[in-house]
Design an enzyme around this catalytic site. Structure first.
Site, PDB file in Angstrom:
ATOM      1  N   ASP A  11       0.896  -1.176   0.000  1.00  9.57           N
ATOM      2  CA  ASP A  11       0.000   0.000   0.000  1.00  9.57           C
ATOM      3  C   ASP A  11       0.925   1.215   0.000  1.00  9.57           C
ATOM      4  O   ASP A  11       0.910   2.013   0.897  1.00  9.57           O
ATOM      5  CB  ASP A  11      -0.952  -0.010   1.199  1.00  9.57           C
ATOM      6  CG  ASP A  11      -0.235  -0.045   2.541  1.00  9.57           C
ATOM      7  OD1 ASP A  11       0.981  -0.366   2.588  1.00  9.57           O
ATOM      8  OD2 ASP A  11      -0.874   0.257   3.569  1.00  9.57           O
ATOM      9  N   ASP A  16       6.831   1.225   2.376  1.00  4.28           N
ATOM     10  CA  ASP A  16       6.789   0.267   1.276  1.00  4.28           C
ATOM     11  C   ASP A  16       7.661   0.724   0.109  1.00  4.28           C
ATOM     12  O   ASP A  16       8.257  -0.101  -0.585  1.00  4.28           O
ATOM     13  CB  ASP A  16       5.355   0.038   0.811  1.00  4.28           C
ATOM     14  CG  ASP A  16       4.544  -0.742   1.830  1.00  4.28           C
ATOM     15  OD1 ASP A  16       5.084  -1.059   2.905  1.00  4.28           O
ATOM     16  OD2 ASP A  16       3.372  -1.034   1.560  1.00  4.28           O
TER      17      ASP A  16
END
Length: 194
Positions: A11, A16
């Site tokens: 996400d 990330d």
């Protein structure tokens, strides 16, 4: 030595983005694809951010496939206070984007890749577990075909980062997490806050 086959499920916020860059630069992973999900930011923003990061890394050959745009049962809960409105703290806001997501859905991509490479695929889940939960519901046999699942989520001792006891990825879609944890994967590793 063969590189480990992985699918990253993200996400894409700041954490990330760094994880994707590290995975690419390690040279030790055969990244079959990156699936995106609603979490830190909307599905659309997570997908855009993922495409930007791949462009930045010169890894546009890695397919990006969009998945669930909301948790299984709950409303979305974005983390703009941590990752900024765009999920990347504005770091790549002026970057022109030409990398696009593939057609199709992350759930189907996960199932296809796992069945194409039985016993070889490691799933690295750094987002809410919605995509994997939906894949397990659609193709329950895949739990025996996945090599391992590594989940960034949870907290066993210590404090959560959303509530005093809850970690973000599990908090956003606890029903998906419960389904994944009880599915019967051969190897499931939880990498929690602690």
């Amino acid at each position: 030595m063969m590189n480990k086959k992985v699918i990253l499920d993200v996400d894409t916020g700041v954490d990330d983005a760094l994880g994707i860059l590290l995975a690419i630069q390690s040279g030790k992973l055969d990244i079959l694809g990156i699936t995106t999900v609603n979490g830190n930011v909307s599905l659309e923003q997570a997908t855009l951010n993922t495409c930007k990061v791949l462009q930045l890394a010169g890894a546009e050959h890695i397919p990006v496939v969009q998945g669930a745009d909301k948790p299984l049962l709950r409303s979305s809960y974005f983390e703009h206070r941590v990752h900024g409105k765009d999920g990347l703290g504005g770091a790549l806001k002026d970057m022109p984007v030409h990398k696009q997501a593939e057609n199709g859905h992350a759930v189907d991509f996960l199932i296809e890749q796992i069945q194409k490479h039985p016993g070889e695929v490691t799933l690295v889940m750094t987002a809410p577990l919605t995509n994997l939960a939906l894949a397990v519901m659609k193709a329950p046999e895949l739990v025996h075909q996945v090599k391992e699942v590594i989940v960034m989520g949870g907290v066993v001792q210590g404090f959560g980062n959303v509530t005093p006891t809850a970690e973000y990825n599990i908090y956003v879609d606890p029903e998906a997490a419960k389904l994944v944890f009880k599915a019967g994967f051969n190897s499931l590793t939880l990498v929690g806050l602690d």
